[in-house]
Design a protein around this motif. Structure first.
Motif, PDB file in Angstrom:
ATOM      1  N   GLY A 103       0.817  -1.215   0.000  1.00  0.00           N
ATOM      2  CA  GLY A 103       0.000   0.000   0.000  1.00  0.00           C
ATOM      3  C   GLY A 103       0.848   1.262   0.000  1.00  0.00           C
ATOM      4  O   GLY A 103       0.550   2.230  -0.696  1.00  0.00           O
ATOM      5  N   VAL A 104       1.924   1.226   0.781  1.00  0.00           N
ATOM      6  CA  VAL A 104       2.833   2.372   0.807  1.00  0.00           C
ATOM      7  C   VAL A 104       3.467   2.546  -0.568  1.00  0.00           C
ATOM      8  O   VAL A 104       3.517   3.646  -1.118  1.00  0.00           O
ATOM      9  CB  VAL A 104       3.938   2.196   1.876  1.00  0.00           C
ATOM     10  CG1 VAL A 104       4.929   3.341   1.830  1.00  0.00           C
ATOM     11  CG2 VAL A 104       3.325   2.083   3.258  1.00  0.00           C
ATOM     12  N   LEU A 161      -0.642   4.124   7.399  1.00  0.00           N
ATOM     13  CA  LEU A 161      -0.855   3.906   8.830  1.00  0.00           C
ATOM     14  C   LEU A 161      -2.210   4.456   9.261  1.00  0.00           C
ATOM     15  O   LEU A 161      -2.903   3.855  10.086  1.00  0.00           O
ATOM     16  CB  LEU A 161       0.261   4.559   9.646  1.00  0.00           C
ATOM     17  CG  LEU A 161       1.629   3.887   9.540  1.00  0.00           C
ATOM     18  CD1 LEU A 161       2.674   4.690  10.302  1.00  0.00           C
ATOM     19  CD2 LEU A 161       1.583   2.460  10.072  1.00  0.00           C
ATOM     20  N   CYS A 162      -2.592   5.593   8.682  1.00  0.00           N
ATOM     21  CA  CYS A 162      -3.906   6.153   9.012  1.00  0.00           C
ATOM     22  C   CYS A 162      -5.004   5.219   8.545  1.00  0.00           C
ATOM     23  O   CYS A 162      -6.075   5.134   9.145  1.00  0.00           O
ATOM     24  CB  CYS A 162      -4.075   7.536   8.379  1.00  0.00           C
ATOM     25  SG  CYS A 162      -3.137   8.802   9.239  1.00  0.00           S
ATOM     26  N   LYS A 163      -4.735   4.505   7.464  1.00  0.00           N
ATOM     27  CA  LYS A 163      -5.721   3.566   6.948  1.00  0.00           C
ATOM     28  C   LYS A 163      -5.804   2.335   7.873  1.00  0.00           C
ATOM     29  O   LYS A 163      -6.878   1.821   8.114  1.00  0.00           O
ATOM     30  CB  LYS A 163      -5.289   3.146   5.535  1.00  0.00           C
ATOM     31  CG  LYS A 163      -6.204   2.178   4.846  1.00  0.00           C
ATOM     32  CD  LYS A 163      -5.922   2.146   3.330  1.00  0.00           C
ATOM     33  CE  LYS A 163      -6.757   1.079   2.652  1.00  0.00           C
ATOM     34  NZ  LYS A 163      -6.019  -0.182   2.462  1.00  0.00           N
ATOM     35  N   ASP A 164      -4.664   1.912   8.407  1.00  0.00           N
ATOM     36  CA  ASP A 164      -4.623   0.694   9.207  1.00  0.00           C
ATOM     37  C   ASP A 164      -4.950   0.885  10.686  1.00  0.00           C
ATOM     38  O   ASP A 164      -5.339  -0.065  11.362  1.00  0.00           O
ATOM     39  CB  ASP A 164      -3.239   0.042   9.091  1.00  0.00           C
ATOM     40  CG  ASP A 164      -2.976  -0.493   7.686  1.00  0.00           C
ATOM     41  OD1 ASP A 164      -1.804  -0.599   7.307  1.00  0.00           O
ATOM     42  OD2 ASP A 164      -3.956  -0.785   6.969  1.00  0.00           O
ATOM     43  N   GLU A 205      -7.077   3.153  13.511  1.00  0.00           N
ATOM     44  CA  GLU A 205      -8.132   4.154  13.693  1.00  0.00           C
ATOM     45  C   GLU A 205      -7.701   5.292  14.594  1.00  0.00           C
ATOM     46  O   GLU A 205      -8.061   6.438  14.375  1.00  0.00           O
ATOM     47  CB  GLU A 205      -9.353   3.479  14.316  1.00  0.00           C
ATOM     48  CG  GLU A 205     -10.500   3.300  13.358  1.00  0.00           C
ATOM     49  CD  GLU A 205     -11.670   2.622  14.046  1.00  0.00           C
ATOM     50  OE1 GLU A 205     -12.034   1.526  13.625  1.00  0.00           O
ATOM     51  OE2 GLU A 205     -12.175   3.215  15.025  1.00  0.00           O
ATOM     52  N   LYS A 206      -6.977   4.954  15.661  1.00  0.00           N
ATOM     53  CA  LYS A 206      -6.618   5.980  16.643  1.00  0.00           C
ATOM     54  C   LYS A 206      -5.322   6.701  16.287  1.00  0.00           C
ATOM     55  O   LYS A 206      -4.317   6.076  15.962  1.00  0.00           O
ATOM     56  CB  LYS A 206      -6.438   5.335  18.025  1.00  0.00           C
ATOM     57  CG  LYS A 206      -7.698   4.777  18.607  1.00  0.00           C
ATOM     58  CD  LYS A 206      -7.562   4.664  20.119  1.00  0.00           C
ATOM     59  CE  LYS A 206      -8.186   3.353  20.583  1.00  0.00           C
ATOM     60  NZ  LYS A 206      -7.565   2.841  21.806  1.00  0.00           N
ATOM     61  N   ASP A 207      -5.337   8.016  16.400  1.00  0.00           N
ATOM     62  CA  ASP A 207      -4.152   8.831  16.159  1.00  0.00           C
ATOM     63  C   ASP A 207      -3.000   8.360  17.041  1.00  0.00           C
ATOM     64  O   ASP A 207      -1.852   8.278  16.608  1.00  0.00           O
ATOM     65  CB  ASP A 207      -4.430  10.304  16.498  1.00  0.00           C
ATOM     66  CG  ASP A 207      -5.404  10.927  15.525  1.00  0.00           C
ATOM     67  OD1 ASP A 207      -5.887  12.032  15.811  1.00  0.00           O
ATOM     68  OD2 ASP A 207      -5.682  10.309  14.473  1.00  0.00           O
ATOM     69  N   GLU A 208      -3.362   8.030  18.278  1.00  0.00           N
ATOM     70  CA  GLU A 208      -2.377   7.571  19.264  1.00  0.00           C
ATOM     71  C   GLU A 208      -1.566   6.391  18.742  1.00  0.00           C
ATOM     72  O   GLU A 208      -0.358   6.314  18.937  1.00  0.00           O
ATOM     73  CB  GLU A 208      -3.184   7.112  20.469  1.00  0.00           C
ATOM     74  CG  GLU A 208      -2.533   7.246  21.795  1.00  0.00           C
ATOM     75  CD  GLU A 208      -3.525   6.797  22.852  1.00  0.00           C
ATOM     76  OE1 GLU A 208      -4.437   7.587  23.142  1.00  0.00           O
ATOM     77  OE2 GLU A 208      -3.395   5.659  23.335  1.00  0.00           O
ATOM     78  N   ASP A 209      -2.267   5.456  18.087  1.00  0.00           N
ATOM     79  CA  ASP A 209      -1.606   4.261  17.574  1.00  0.00           C
ATOM     80  C   ASP A 209      -0.678   4.593  16.413  1.00  0.00           C
ATOM     81  O   ASP A 209       0.415   4.032  16.293  1.00  0.00           O
ATOM     82  CB  ASP A 209      -2.637   3.215  17.128  1.00  0.00           C
ATOM     83  CG  ASP A 209      -3.380   2.607  18.307  1.00  0.00           C
ATOM     84  OD1 ASP A 209      -4.511   2.116  18.105  1.00  0.00           O
ATOM     85  OD2 ASP A 209      -2.832   2.635  19.435  1.00  0.00           O
ATOM     86  N   VAL A 210      -1.114   5.504  15.552  1.00  0.00           N
ATOM     87  CA  VAL A 210      -0.246   5.919  14.443  1.00  0.00           C
ATOM     88  C   VAL A 210       0.998   6.604  15.008  1.00  0.00           C
ATOM     89  O   VAL A 210       2.124   6.316  14.595  1.00  0.00           O
ATOM     90  CB  VAL A 210      -0.976   6.884  13.472  1.00  0.00           C
ATOM     91  CG1 VAL A 210      -0.035   7.324  12.359  1.00  0.00           C
ATOM     92  CG2 VAL A 210      -2.202   6.214  12.877  1.00  0.00           C
ATOM     93  N   ASN A 211       0.768   7.477  15.979  1.00  0.00           N
ATOM     94  CA  ASN A 211       1.885   8.200  16.592  1.00  0.00           C
ATOM     95  C   ASN A 211       2.889   7.231  17.211  1.00  0.00           C
ATOM     96  O   ASN A 211       4.098   7.369  17.052  1.00  0.00           O
ATOM     97  CB  ASN A 211       1.386   9.174  17.657  1.00  0.00           C
ATOM     98  CG  ASN A 211       0.582  10.320  17.074  1.00  0.00           C
ATOM     99  OD1 ASN A 211       0.662  10.606  15.880  1.00  0.00           O
ATOM    100  ND2 ASN A 211      -0.205  10.977  17.912  1.00  0.00           N
ATOM    101  N   PRO A 237      -8.663  14.884   7.622  1.00  0.00           N
ATOM    102  CA  PRO A 237      -9.861  15.066   8.442  1.00  0.00           C
ATOM    103  C   PRO A 237      -9.995  13.960   9.485  1.00  0.00           C
ATOM    104  O   PRO A 237      -9.702  12.800   9.203  1.00  0.00           O
ATOM    105  CB  PRO A 237     -11.021  14.996   7.434  1.00  0.00           C
ATOM    106  CG  PRO A 237     -10.435  14.493   6.176  1.00  0.00           C
ATOM    107  CD  PRO A 237      -8.983  14.798   6.195  1.00  0.00           C
ATOM    108  N   GLY A 238     -10.373  14.326  10.686  1.00  0.00           N
ATOM    109  CA  GLY A 238     -10.540  13.335  11.745  1.00  0.00           C
ATOM    110  C   GLY A 238      -9.231  12.885  12.365  1.00  0.00           C
ATOM    111  O   GLY A 238      -9.172  11.916  13.101  1.00  0.00           O
ATOM    112  N   ARG A 239      -8.151  13.601  12.028  1.00  0.00           N
ATOM    113  CA  ARG A 239      -6.836  13.189  12.536  1.00  0.00           C
ATOM    114  C   ARG A 239      -6.181  14.334  13.286  1.00  0.00           C
ATOM    115  O   ARG A 239      -5.005  14.638  13.072  1.00  0.00           O
ATOM    116  CB  ARG A 239      -5.946  12.767  11.350  1.00  0.00           C
ATOM    117  CG  ARG A 239      -6.386  11.472  10.701  1.00  0.00           C
ATOM    118  CD  ARG A 239      -6.045  10.326  11.572  1.00  0.00           C
ATOM    119  NE  ARG A 239      -6.483   9.046  11.049  1.00  0.00           N
ATOM    120  CZ  ARG A 239      -6.318   7.899  11.682  1.00  0.00           C
ATOM    121  NH1 ARG A 239      -5.730   7.885  12.857  1.00  0.00           N
ATOM    122  NH2 ARG A 239      -6.745   6.767  11.150  1.00  0.00           N
TER     123      ARG A 239
END
Lengths: 159, 181
Positions: free
Chosen positions: A39-40, B30-33, B35-41, B121-123
């Motif tokens: 995907g990346v 990562l935003c796709k995988d 849901e939570k901003d915290e997890d991406v961070n 949006p939403g992030r």
């Protein structure tokens, strides 16, 4: 060395842990991780082909597009052109890179087993994304028969 | 299209653009995988850490730096040598006026956000460049400096500037000079 390059980002992408949630079974993680890397690669392919073709005249046919992948795109990402391009002139193309950059940097068998799938997944996505940006749907698979040579089979869908 | 005059400069530029593009693609994925901003961070930080612990070797080899003798010297090296080497920018350094172990790097012209005008949006809690914090933290750990590294301000979140805060553990030695009250 690959300092500020996609290679260093990908080296650090832990495949099994990508997308792993506490509740998800471990078995699917590797696959999910590679799919994320693809995907990346897809997004990079889209963006890159967009930037590279901005000031180019439009392509005259499908083969021309694939040649662009083998030349401009490949040089941009892997510092060299694809070595060998074959086609059946019916939508299937085989791209062969005999010194595939990511593989040529791997020093041993263990490293290869861990790292190669990531780069191959990324590259399949890269090619798909570039083609997608140029209006073509495709399936791309990768094969390594002899290090550091890689083959990518591209099948462009008939519209 | 004009021919590039300086080949090496051009290759460098291409390399950097590709890196910026890949970084953006990574964040998008990562935003796709997650849901939570915290997890991406968290993921970006961990990835950065994994890069940092390896990057330090490359950095030390290429910069031939001697051992730094103070936190302040260390942060200066990060800003003026490391950032310059890898991202082509030189953040300005400031130090907290209340403690001697807290420093700030102000990021201007950060290439990672070249193509980012605002957060998706939403992030709204996404630390877009969190990878950088992990890199710094990982690299410092390899030279035996445990530090907390986070974004303390972020233009993408509406702040005036973008600043990374680096907090070193307080030194245990007793200071010999007078303390200001």
């Amino acid at each position: 060395s690959a300092s500020a390059s996609p290679c260093s980002v990908l080296h650090a992408a832990p495949v099994p842990q990508t997308c792993s949630h506490p509740s998800a079974p471990k078995a699917g993680d590797q696959e999910k991780g590679l799919s994320a890397l693809e995907g990346v690669g897809f997004r990079v392919g889209q963006g890159l082909s967009e930037r590279l073709t901005k000031e180019m005249p439009s392509f005259k046919d499908e083969l021309d597009v694939v040649k662009f992948l083998c030349k401009d795109l490949w040089i941009n990402v892997f510092k060299k052109q694809v070595d060998n391009l074959r086609t059946n002139h019916q939508g299937t193309y085989m791209l062969q890179d005999n010194q595939f950059l990511p593989l040529s940097q791997l020093s041993n068998g263990k490293q290869y087993l861990e790292e190669a799938p990531k780069f191959l997944a990324f590259t399949c996505g890269l090619v798909k994304g570039a083609l997608s940006n140029l209006g073509f749907d495709s399936t791309v698979t990768a094969e390594v028969t002899a290090m550091p040579s890689s083959k990518f089979q591209v099948v462009i869908q008939k519209s | 299209m004009s021919r590039p005059m300086n080949r090496r400069q051009d290759n460098h530029k291409i390399s950097r653009e590709l890196f910026v593009l890949t970084y953006g693609a990574l964040v998008a994925q990562l935003c796709k995988d997650y849901e939570k901003d915290e997890d991406v961070n968290k993921y970006l930080d961990r990835m950065g850490y994994d890069i940092g612990i390896r990057l330090i070797e490359d950095f030390l080899a290429r910069s031939a730096m001697r051992k730094c003798r103070s936190y302040s010297e260390t942060v200066d090296v990060i800003a003026q040598v490391a950032f310059k080497m890898y991202l082509g920018i030189t953040p300005s350094v400031s130090c907290s006026n209340t403690t001697e172990n807290e420093f700030f790097l102000m990021l201007d012209n950060n290439p990672l956000v070249d193509f980012v005008e605002e957060l998706p949006p939403g992030r709204s809690s996404l630390c877009y460049c969190n990878l950088l914090c992990g890199v710094i933290r990982g690299a410092l750990e390899m030279v035996h400096l445990a530090a907390e590294v986070t974004f303390v301000q972020d233009r993408l979140k509406g702040d005036d500037v973008t600043e990374i805060g680096i907090t070193f553990p307080k030194r245990l030695e007793v200071k010999k000079h007078k303390r200001n009250k």
